[in-house]
Motif scaffolding. Structure first.
Motif, PDB file in Angstrom:
ATOM      1  N   SER A 120      -1.849 -27.141 -32.103  1.00 40.76           N
ATOM      2  CA  SER A 120      -0.685 -26.259 -32.172  1.00 40.76           C
ATOM      3  C   SER A 120      -0.982 -24.964 -32.921  1.00 40.76           C
ATOM      4  N   GLN A 121      -1.925 -24.980 -33.836  1.00 44.34           N
ATOM      5  CA  GLN A 121      -2.320 -23.769 -34.547  1.00 44.34           C
ATOM      6  C   GLN A 121      -3.838 -23.672 -34.535  1.00 44.34           C
ATOM      7  N   SER A 122      -4.363 -22.469 -34.244  1.00 42.91           N
ATOM      8  CA  SER A 122      -5.810 -22.295 -34.296  1.00 42.91           C
ATOM      9  C   SER A 122      -6.167 -20.818 -34.350  1.00 42.91           C
ATOM     10  N   ALA A 123      -7.042 -20.492 -35.283  1.00 41.54           N
ATOM     11  CA  ALA A 123      -7.621 -19.152 -35.338  1.00 41.54           C
ATOM     12  C   ALA A 123      -8.955 -19.107 -34.615  1.00 41.54           C
ATOM     13  N   PHE A 124      -9.353 -20.234 -34.018  1.00 36.74           N
ATOM     14  CA  PHE A 124     -10.691 -20.354 -33.443  1.00 36.74           C
ATOM     15  C   PHE A 124     -10.672 -20.556 -31.936  1.00 36.74           C
ATOM     16  N   ASP A 125      -9.632 -20.080 -31.243  1.00 36.47           N
ATOM     17  CA  ASP A 125      -9.571 -20.302 -29.802  1.00 36.47           C
ATOM     18  C   ASP A 125     -10.275 -19.214 -29.009  1.00 36.47           C
ATOM     19  N   ILE A 167      -3.659 -13.376 -27.340  1.00 37.53           N
ATOM     20  CA  ILE A 167      -3.492 -12.754 -26.027  1.00 37.53           C
ATOM     21  C   ILE A 167      -4.083 -13.702 -24.981  1.00 37.53           C
ATOM     22  N   LEU A 168      -3.220 -14.281 -24.148  1.00 37.08           N
ATOM     23  CA  LEU A 168      -3.663 -15.244 -23.146  1.00 37.08           C
ATOM     24  C   LEU A 168      -3.795 -14.640 -21.756  1.00 37.08           C
ATOM     25  N   ARG A 169      -2.929 -13.696 -21.417  1.00 40.81           N
ATOM     26  CA  ARG A 169      -2.964 -13.033 -20.111  1.00 40.81           C
ATOM     27  C   ARG A 169      -2.621 -11.568 -20.320  1.00 40.81           C
ATOM     28  N   GLU A 170      -3.113 -10.684 -19.432  1.00 30.57           N
ATOM     29  CA  GLU A 170      -2.683  -9.295 -19.477  1.00 30.57           C
ATOM     30  C   GLU A 170      -2.961  -8.631 -18.139  1.00 30.57           C
ATOM     31  N   THR A 171      -2.252  -7.547 -17.891  1.00 33.58           N
ATOM     32  CA  THR A 171      -2.405  -6.788 -16.654  1.00 33.58           C
ATOM     33  C   THR A 171      -3.130  -5.489 -16.953  1.00 33.58           C
ATOM     34  N   GLY A 195     -12.803 -19.330 -18.262  1.00 32.45           N
ATOM     35  CA  GLY A 195     -11.563 -18.950 -17.610  1.00 32.45           C
ATOM     36  C   GLY A 195     -10.474 -18.605 -18.598  1.00 32.45           C
ATOM     37  N   HIS A 196      -9.228 -18.607 -18.093  1.00 34.95           N
ATOM     38  CA  HIS A 196      -8.089 -18.278 -18.931  1.00 34.95           C
ATOM     39  C   HIS A 196      -7.934 -19.307 -20.040  1.00 34.95           C
ATOM     40  N   LEU A 197      -7.490 -18.832 -21.193  1.00 28.59           N
ATOM     41  CA  LEU A 197      -7.229 -19.742 -22.292  1.00 28.59           C
ATOM     42  C   LEU A 197      -5.976 -20.552 -22.014  1.00 28.59           C
ATOM     43  N   ALA A 198      -6.029 -21.835 -22.345  1.00 26.60           N
ATOM     44  CA  ALA A 198      -4.868 -22.701 -22.167  1.00 26.60           C
ATOM     45  C   ALA A 198      -3.909 -22.499 -23.333  1.00 26.60           C
ATOM     46  N   PRO A 199      -2.618 -22.480 -23.076  1.00 29.62           N
ATOM     47  CA  PRO A 199      -1.670 -22.361 -24.185  1.00 29.62           C
ATOM     48  C   PRO A 199      -1.708 -23.610 -25.056  1.00 29.62           C
ATOM     49  N   ARG A 200      -1.548 -23.406 -26.343  1.00 30.65           N
ATOM     50  CA  ARG A 200      -1.487 -24.537 -27.257  1.00 30.65           C
ATOM     51  C   ARG A 200      -0.124 -25.217 -27.146  1.00 30.65           C
ATOM     52  N   VAL A 201      -0.090 -26.507 -27.440  1.00 29.31           N
ATOM     53  CA  VAL A 201       1.139 -27.286 -27.340  1.00 29.31           C
ATOM     54  C   VAL A 201       1.492 -27.813 -28.724  1.00 29.31           C
ATOM     55  N   GLY A 202       2.660 -27.458 -29.211  1.00 28.71           N
ATOM     56  CA  GLY A 202       3.100 -27.920 -30.523  1.00 28.71           C
ATOM     57  C   GLY A 202       4.441 -28.607 -30.434  1.00 28.71           C
ATOM     58  N   HIS A 244      -6.218 -24.089 -38.345  1.00 26.72           N
ATOM     59  CA  HIS A 244      -6.351 -25.037 -37.239  1.00 26.72           C
ATOM     60  C   HIS A 244      -5.524 -26.276 -37.536  1.00 26.72           C
ATOM     61  N   HIS A 245      -4.783 -26.735 -36.520  1.00 22.92           N
ATOM     62  CA  HIS A 245      -4.040 -27.995 -36.642  1.00 22.92           C
ATOM     63  C   HIS A 245      -4.189 -28.762 -35.345  1.00 22.92           C
ATOM     64  N   VAL A 246      -4.579 -30.019 -35.439  1.00 24.98           N
ATOM     65  CA  VAL A 246      -4.738 -30.858 -34.258  1.00 24.98           C
ATOM     66  C   VAL A 246      -4.131 -32.231 -34.532  1.00 24.98           C
ATOM     67  N   VAL A 247      -3.488 -32.773 -33.506  1.00 22.16           N
ATOM     68  CA  VAL A 247      -2.912 -34.120 -33.560  1.00 22.16           C
ATOM     69  C   VAL A 247      -3.571 -34.940 -32.471  1.00 22.16           C
ATOM     70  N   SER A 248      -3.970 -36.150 -32.787  1.00 26.78           N
ATOM     71  CA  SER A 248      -4.614 -37.012 -31.810  1.00 26.78           C
ATOM     72  C   SER A 248      -3.673 -37.310 -30.652  1.00 26.78           C
ATOM     73  N   SER A 249      -4.266 -37.498 -29.467  1.00 26.43           N
ATOM     74  CA  SER A 249      -3.484 -37.903 -28.304  1.00 26.43           C
ATOM     75  C   SER A 249      -3.138 -39.391 -28.343  1.00 26.43           C
ATOM     76  N   ARG A 250      -3.697 -40.120 -29.322  1.00 25.92           N
ATOM     77  CA  ARG A 250      -3.357 -41.528 -29.460  1.00 25.92           C
ATOM     78  C   ARG A 250      -1.934 -41.674 -29.995  1.00 25.92           C
TER      79      ARG A 250
END
Length: 389
Positions: A8-13, A107-111, A137-144, A255-261
């Motif tokens: 949900s949070q990352s400075a390293f994407d 910035i994930l997309r731009e014209t 490719g395009h960066l995936a949006p983070r999910v929080g 950076h913040h990550v939560v396991s998918s478990r």
């Protein structure tokens, strides 16, 4: 949700960063503000990682202004905004500005100018980003889950640690509900020697929540009570003094990550302190984020979620874990073993960590060194308060 877990949070994407600063100026302060901005613009133009900036004035309300800037990525911006150079650069603006609000966006997309999409944003700057960002490719949006994480850190005078811990653990919690969209979710406070770290989780707007907390009488009373013990003097009745203190105390979540478990029924919250070698704090934070990202995909890993906070050479890792830390020192420290129960495969932590500063020197392949590092890195819990649903 990605297989590796939810970030949900990352400075390293690897994405470029757009910073938006909303300002409300005092009447008659426009010329003074423009002069201060011109000085700041010239100084920030030479900062590594800065791309461009714009100054805009509202067409509806002339007291409302907007500064936008673009950066190659989040890390160089965070390094600058948390520096003493930044503190001195923006000082002339303070007397012009009634209120400010800062927002940071990947910035994930731009014209492009022709209406066609430009080349994809690079997914990573170096090989150390592997496992933290998409491969191409395009960066995936983070999910929080609508939660913002932030921390403050400061030091108290040696010898006052027990008194400060007593004061900070005894305060009455403020009301969790701030407004219709913002509420305090959790506050976790730890100490390591004479260093205090206060981590907060907020649903909604972080700045609104922090301002709400700062106005509460019970909180102000505690803050006033610990003032005599702080190594950095502050006067919360003086806006400039308070601004400088909280600017220097900011410890951003990088950076913040939560396991998918599925979340276990019982999780324990711990904080670990990792002092970096001079100038290596960002690399250390990146390494811990990378390894926590990998751990989130492991089926039996005890760490369910991790937040890495970093400022200069101070790195703090907040984890929610099943069981005690010493049941699995490698996992608790955020390391990667060669095999279950085996030595640590990646020796980068050893090269980035200031072992003497934390009282743990030696090879991380040695079990005694690992246990000593865990013992010295673990922070003393002072209080951990979760708001009612």
């Amino acid at each position: 949700m990605t297989p590796a877990g939810r970030v949900s949070q990352s400075a390293f994407d690897g994405s470029r960063l757009r910073v938006i600063l909303l300002l409300d100026l005092y009447e008659g302060a426009q010329e003074q503000f423009l002069q201060a901005y011109d000085v700041m613009r010239r100084q920030v133009a030479s900062v590594p990682g800065h791309v461009s900036d714009q100054l805009c004035q509202s067409i509806e309300n002339p007291s409302q202004w907007l500064i936008t800037s673009e950066w190659e990525s989040a890390p160089p911006f965070l390094a600058w905004v948390n520096s003493e150079e930044h503190v001195e650069t923006v000082k002339p603006m303070h007397s012009c500005v009634r209120d400010t609000r800062s927002m940071r966006y990947s910035i994930l997309r731009e014209t492009g100018p022709s209406g066609t999409a430009p080349a994809p944003v690079p997914a990573a700057h170096d090989a150390h980003d592997a496992g933290v960002v998409p491969a191409a490719g395009h960066l995936a949006p983070r999910v929080g889950e609508g939660v913002v994480r932030h921390a403050l850190t400061f030091t108290v005078k040696p010898g006052s640690e027990s008194k400060v811990a007593e004061l900070l653990s005894a305060y009455q919690s403020p009301q969790a509900r701030v407004d219709e969209t913002t509420r305090l979710r959790r506050t976790s406070l730890f100490m390591h020697g004479n260093r205090v770290v206060r981590a907060v989780e907020v649903e909604g707007d972080l700045l609104t929540a922090l301002r709400h907390v700062a106005r509460q009488p019970e909180v102000r009373a505690v803050e006033e009570a610990i003032n005599p013990y702080l190594e950095q003097d502050r006067d919360l009745r003086d806006p400039e003094s308070a601004r400088l203190f909280f600017t220097r105390a900011a410890l951003p979540a990088v950076h913040h990550v939560v396991s998918s478990r599925p979340a276990p029924d019982k999780l324990r919250r711990h904080a670990l302190y990792y002092p970096a070698r001079p100038g290596r704090g960002l690399e250390l934070a990146r390494l811990l984020a990378e390894q926590d990202q990998r751990a989130a995909a492991a089926p039996d890993h005890p760490v369910h979620s991790s937040t890495v906070f970093q400022r200069d050479d101070i790195v703090v890792r907040l984890i929610d874990i099943t069981g005690d830390l010493d049941l699995d020192p490698v996992a608790s420290l955020g390391l990667t073993p060669t095999a279950p129960g085996g030595p640590v495969a990646d020796d980068r932590l050893q090269s980035l960590l200031d072992g003497p500063a934390i009282g743990a020197e030696g090879s991380l392949t040695d079990e005694r060194t690992l246990n000593r590092l865990l013992s010295h890195a673990e922070m003393q819990p002072v209080t951990d308060r979760t708001a009612a649903p």
